[in-house]
Design an enzyme around this catalytic site. Structure first.
Site, short mmCIF file in Angstrom:
data_model
loop_
_atom_site.label_atom_id
_atom_site.label_comp_id
_atom_site.label_asym_id
_atom_site.label_seq_id
_atom_site.Cartn_x
_atom_site.Cartn_y
_atom_site.Cartn_z
N GLN A 234 -4.56 -4.08 7.24
CA GLN A 234 -5.71 -5.21 7.04
C GLN A 234 -5.42 -6.55 7.66
O GLN A 234 -6.28 -7.31 7.19
CB GLN A 234 -5.64 -5.64 5.30
CG GLN A 234 -5.46 -4.10 4.50
CD GLN A 234 -6.96 -3.52 4.54
OE1 GLN A 234 -7.95 -4.32 4.99
NE2 GLN A 234 -7.19 -2.36 4.38
N HIS B 156 0.86 -1.28 -0.07
CA HIS B 156 -0.02 0.11 -0.08
C HIS B 156 0.84 1.13 0.05
O HIS B 156 1.94 1.24 0.69
CB HIS B 156 -0.83 0.08 1.26
CG HIS B 156 -1.92 1.04 1.31
ND1 HIS B 156 -1.59 2.15 1.81
CD2 HIS B 156 -3.26 0.93 1.39
CE1 HIS B 156 -2.85 3.07 1.71
NE2 HIS B 156 -3.73 2.48 1.41
N ASP C 260 3.01 -3.94 8.25
CA ASP C 260 1.61 -2.82 7.95
C ASP C 260 0.57 -3.70 8.25
O ASP C 260 -0.10 -4.76 7.60
CB ASP C 260 1.80 -2.46 6.57
CG ASP C 260 0.40 -1.68 6.15
OD1 ASP C 260 -0.61 -1.64 6.97
OD2 ASP C 260 0.31 -1.34 4.94
N LYS D 299 -10.22 1.10 10.39
CA LYS D 299 -10.08 -0.30 9.86
C LYS D 299 -10.46 -1.08 11.00
O LYS D 299 -10.61 -2.49 10.58
CB LYS D 299 -9.14 -0.49 9.02
CG LYS D 299 -8.79 0.54 8.05
CD LYS D 299 -7.43 0.05 7.10
CE LYS D 299 -7.07 1.10 6.04
NZ LYS D 299 -8.14 1.54 5.26
#
Length: 452
Positions: free
Chosen positions: A207, A131, A204, A230
């Site tokens: 997600q 990302h 990261d 998120k």
């Protein structure tokens, strides 16, 4: 919808939400007329708040006051709320006793913060499937090597290992789960390769953390960054959690009150992390919300998140694959079980127009475009973009079926309204849906101030 679209066997999993979300029954207007329950399949971008998170914020609001330096009783209470939230967030991601938890705005903020703390001149290694939040900060900082992603997990791991032997790196930054496909590399193996070469690992977790159990101590990773919006806590807080030494030595991320021990007109003595990087008044309620989401997810039975998303993803991928011209995107043919993020293309159809039709005529919220992962979309052969459906704890099989039925209808019948590009976005011509007064929509859905 044809039986082929719903070819997977019925399952008891995911027939109901795993956890209740605020606004799950919100109804939205349709084109040309009528209303329907909104189906949010865009959790990978921003997830709705858990009801338990909203309740915790409501409980904390009457207690809100200044933190850390206030003498008032409620200032002491708010300070305790904030610092307890910090501890909860750290525990949720398996922080080690000497790790530090910095409350940030979101993952992008956290990665930029860490980028300023990596020792000057030290090299960073990333993949081209990241990302932009885990790519642009390193490009701007330099020196950085952006390694091409291999066709398989095995090839990619080998390429990482080979690169780590060519030159010294201080950090390997890697996605915990792709925001395009939900796939991931095996983190323990990445950590083993990096540590053997003397490099640290940043995950990261934007997600990953909301969808899978993750532990810094268990994986051996050195840092993890993730976002509240998120993680079912859209109140403006995220976190960077990990090794203290770089964060204590790095320049203060936000120079201001609260980050200092003493100041003269010519010099400043900075405090250690985490307060070193949290200058100004912190987002107390955002931290409380994030901690509440961590509590709710941690309380789920072991394997519940995986089973819920497995049922949804299986239904979604099998249903999409049965439709003519649909291609489900994958990075690696040999990757392990992905999270509930599925991107796809429809041959001969503009993804933006398909998303607009699904929204306007069927009340579905999807994502279209390049998902802040332009190099990855180019590598996958779709530089013009794709469609993305992403699920979470509030999603059900009925939501997935709504998408599959609507997409099948669109492919066989076409749009019922006329559409035109407006500021590079497809919109129904003479769109009758009101958007000027969002509070009116909230009240009509039973969640606005007047409905209380």
């Amino acid at each position: 919808m044809s039986a082929a679209v719903l070819s997977c066997r019925p399952t008891a999993a995911a027939t109901a939400p795993l956890l209740p979300l605020v606004g799950a029954d919100t109804r939205v207007p349709l084109v040309p007329s009528g209303t329907t329950r909104y189906v949010d399949l865009d959790a990978a971008a921003s997830a709705r708040a858990l009801e338990s998170v909203a309740a915790r914020v409501q409980e904390a609001l009457p207690l809100y006051a200044s933190v850390h330096r206030g003498a008032g009783y409620l200032s002491q209470v708010s300070t305790a709320l904030y610092e307890n939230a910090r501890a909860t967030v750290g525990a949720f991601v398996g922080a080690r006793p000497d790790d530090v938890v910095v409350i940030t705005r979101h993952t992008t903020d956290a990665v930029n913060l860490l980028a300023g703390c990596v020792p000057a001149g030290a090299a960073v290694l990333v993949l081209d499937c990241e990302h932009h939040a885990d790519l642009l900060p390193w490009q701007r900082r330099g020196p950085v090597t952006v390694l091409p992603t291999g066709a398989t997990v095995v090839e990619t791991l080998r390429a990482i290992g080979d690169e780590l032997t060519r030159r010294p790196y201080a950090l390997v930054a890697v996605t915990g789960a792709s925001n395009v496909t939900g796939e991931s590399l095996p983190l323990p193996e990445v950590v083993e390769l990096a540590h053997a070469a003397g490099a640290r690992v940043l995950v990261d977790g934007a997600q990953l953390v909301p969808h899978r159990r993750f532990s810094l101590a268990g994986s051996g990773a050195d840092y993890v960054a993730f976002s509240g919006h998120k993680t079912y806590a859209p109140f403006g807080a995220g976190a960077l959690v990990g090794r203290r030494d770089w964060l204590d030595a790095g320049p203060a991320y936000l120079a201001g009150g609260g980050a200092v021990a003493s100041v003269t007109v010519s010099s400043t003595e900075w405090v250690p992390a985490p307060h070193r990087h949290e200058g100004g008044s912190p987002n107390v309620l955002g931290a409380v919300a994030l901690a509440a989401a961590c509590d709710a997810l941690a309380a789920l039975p072991a394997g519940a998140l995986e089973a819920h998303e497995r049922a949804l993803r299986t239904r979604l991928v099998e249903g999409l694959s049965a439709l003519p011209g649909v291609r489900v995107l994958r990075i690696w043919a040999d990757s392990a079980e992905p999270t509930g993020v599925v991107s796809f293309t429809v041959a001969g159809h503009d993804p933006g127009l398909v998303a607009a039709v699904l929204s306007a005529e069927h009340g579905l919220g999807l994502r279209d475009g390049r998902f802040c992962a332009h190099p990855l979309l180019a590598r996958l052969g779709v530089p013009g973009g794709a469609l993305r459906a992403s699920v979470g704890v509030g999603s059900t099989l009925a939501d997935v079926d709504r998408l599959l039925t609507a997409l099948a209808s669109h492919l066989s019948v076409g749009p019922r309204a006329e559409y035109a590009l407006v500021d590079d976005r497809w919109q129904p011509v003479d769109d009758p849906r009101p958007v000027a007064d969002p509070l009116a929509l909230a009240r009509a859905a039973g969640c606005g101030p007047a409905a209380a």
